[in-house]
Design a protein around this motif. Structure first.
Motif, mmCIF file in Angstrom:
data_model
loop_
_atom_site.group_PDB
_atom_site.id
_atom_site.type_symbol
_atom_site.label_atom_id
_atom_site.label_comp_id
_atom_site.label_asym_id
_atom_site.label_seq_id
_atom_site.Cartn_x
_atom_site.Cartn_y
_atom_site.Cartn_z
ATOM 1 N N PRO A 93 41.554 34.289 31.077
ATOM 2 C CA PRO A 93 42.425 35.464 31.237
ATOM 3 C C PRO A 93 41.660 36.741 30.862
ATOM 4 O O PRO A 93 41.220 36.894 29.725
ATOM 5 C CB PRO A 93 43.567 35.191 30.252
ATOM 6 N N THR A 95 40.963 40.709 30.053
ATOM 7 C CA THR A 95 41.672 41.715 29.270
ATOM 8 C C THR A 95 42.191 42.829 30.160
ATOM 9 O O THR A 95 43.331 43.257 30.041
ATOM 10 C CB THR A 95 40.736 42.314 28.203
ATOM 11 N N ARG A 96 41.321 43.316 31.041
ATOM 12 C CA ARG A 96 41.687 44.398 31.948
ATOM 13 C C ARG A 96 41.650 43.874 33.372
ATOM 14 O O ARG A 96 40.697 43.230 33.764
ATOM 15 C CB ARG A 96 40.716 45.566 31.787
ATOM 16 N N ARG A 97 42.661 44.178 34.140
ATOM 17 C CA ARG A 97 42.822 43.576 35.469
ATOM 18 C C ARG A 97 42.269 44.425 36.609
ATOM 19 O O ARG A 97 42.477 44.077 37.763
ATOM 20 C CB ARG A 97 44.299 43.292 35.721
ATOM 21 N N GLU A 98 41.571 45.513 36.326
ATOM 22 C CA GLU A 98 41.002 46.313 37.410
ATOM 23 C C GLU A 98 39.950 45.486 38.133
ATOM 24 O O GLU A 98 39.098 44.861 37.519
ATOM 25 C CB GLU A 98 40.357 47.587 36.876
ATOM 26 N N VAL A 102 36.495 43.411 36.782
ATOM 27 C CA VAL A 102 36.446 41.957 36.897
ATOM 28 C C VAL A 102 35.272 41.539 37.791
ATOM 29 O O VAL A 102 34.596 40.546 37.517
ATOM 30 C CB VAL A 102 37.779 41.397 37.428
ATOM 31 N N TYR A 120 39.007 35.191 41.488
ATOM 32 C CA TYR A 120 39.849 35.985 40.599
ATOM 33 C C TYR A 120 41.263 36.007 41.155
ATOM 34 O O TYR A 120 41.499 36.416 42.287
ATOM 35 C CB TYR A 120 39.297 37.410 40.491
ATOM 36 N N GLU A 122 44.355 37.866 41.008
ATOM 37 C CA GLU A 122 44.769 39.196 40.565
ATOM 38 C C GLU A 122 46.198 39.209 40.022
ATOM 39 O O GLU A 122 46.505 39.949 39.089
ATOM 40 C CB GLU A 122 44.636 40.180 41.730
ATOM 41 N N GLU A 123 47.059 38.382 40.569
ATOM 42 C CA GLU A 123 48.456 38.365 40.125
ATOM 43 C C GLU A 123 48.587 37.874 38.688
ATOM 44 O O GLU A 123 49.353 38.409 37.901
ATOM 45 C CB GLU A 123 49.286 37.480 41.048
ATOM 46 N N ARG A 124 47.860 36.812 38.360
ATOM 47 C CA ARG A 124 47.950 36.244 37.007
ATOM 48 C C ARG A 124 46.860 36.753 36.076
ATOM 49 O O ARG A 124 46.899 36.479 34.884
ATOM 50 C CB ARG A 124 47.911 34.719 37.084
ATOM 51 N N GLY A 125 45.886 37.482 36.603
ATOM 52 C CA GLY A 125 44.813 38.016 35.775
ATOM 53 C C GLY A 125 43.863 36.946 35.272
ATOM 54 O O GLY A 125 43.349 37.050 34.160
#
Length: 165
Positions: A93, A95-98, A102, A120, A122-125
């Motif tokens: 998981p 920390t930051r989803r940008e 990533v 990756y 993106e929805e669940r990070g």
């Protein structure tokens, strides 16, 4: 852009002083860094630049060391008489989803021997990573966490104080 100005000013200073070789360039770079650090006490933009430079150099040295350690670990696995590995796909998981951060994290992981960023979500990070040897998954997770922490510290070092990342 400030780094490019710093680099060009260092090269110009080294050339004007007659020491246009690597050692003179590094000395000029360090001298201009110290000047930026001192002027940074009064000018916030120079302070942020110096902090970003410090974090960047620290990250690069740490990452090079991690690549060498991972290379040694993979070499010992390959050269062992009995190869005992447990490859696994781990969901990490972030920390930051940008997506750009990533992507950079995944690229750095892929550069490290024994790990490969797969996908990756993106929805669940979640960043899916293939680890060559995951017998101790907490060690793999610890390295991933440390890599992400140091990378984000470097990327956020040049931002204005009070601005949330």
């Amino acid at each position: 852009m400030p780094f490019l100005v710093h680099l060009l000013a260092s090269a110009g200073l080294a050339w004007s002083l007659g020491s246009a070789h690597l050692g003179g360039g590094l000395l000029a770079f360090a001298a201009l860094y110290l000047l930026a650090r001192l002027l940074g006490l009064a000018v916030a933009r120079l302070r942020r630049y110096a902090q970003s430079l410090e974090h960047g150099i620290s990250f690069c040295l740490w990452f090079i060391a991690q690549v060498f350690l991972a290379t040694y670990h993979v070499a010992t696995l390959v050269l062992a008489r009995r190869v005992e590995v447990e490859p696994a796909v781990l969901a990490y998981p972030v920390t930051r989803r940008e997506v750009d951060k990533v992507t950079l994290l995944g690229t750095l992981l892929t550069l490290t021997p024994g790990t490969l960023a797969l996908e990756y979500d993106e929805e669940r990070g979640l960043l899916y990573i293939h680890a060559l040897d995951a017998r101790r998954s907490e060690d793999v997770t610890h390295i991933l966490t440390e890599l992400e922490r140091r990378l984000l510290a470097w990327l956020d070092a040049g931002k204005r104080e009070g601005v949330s990342p």
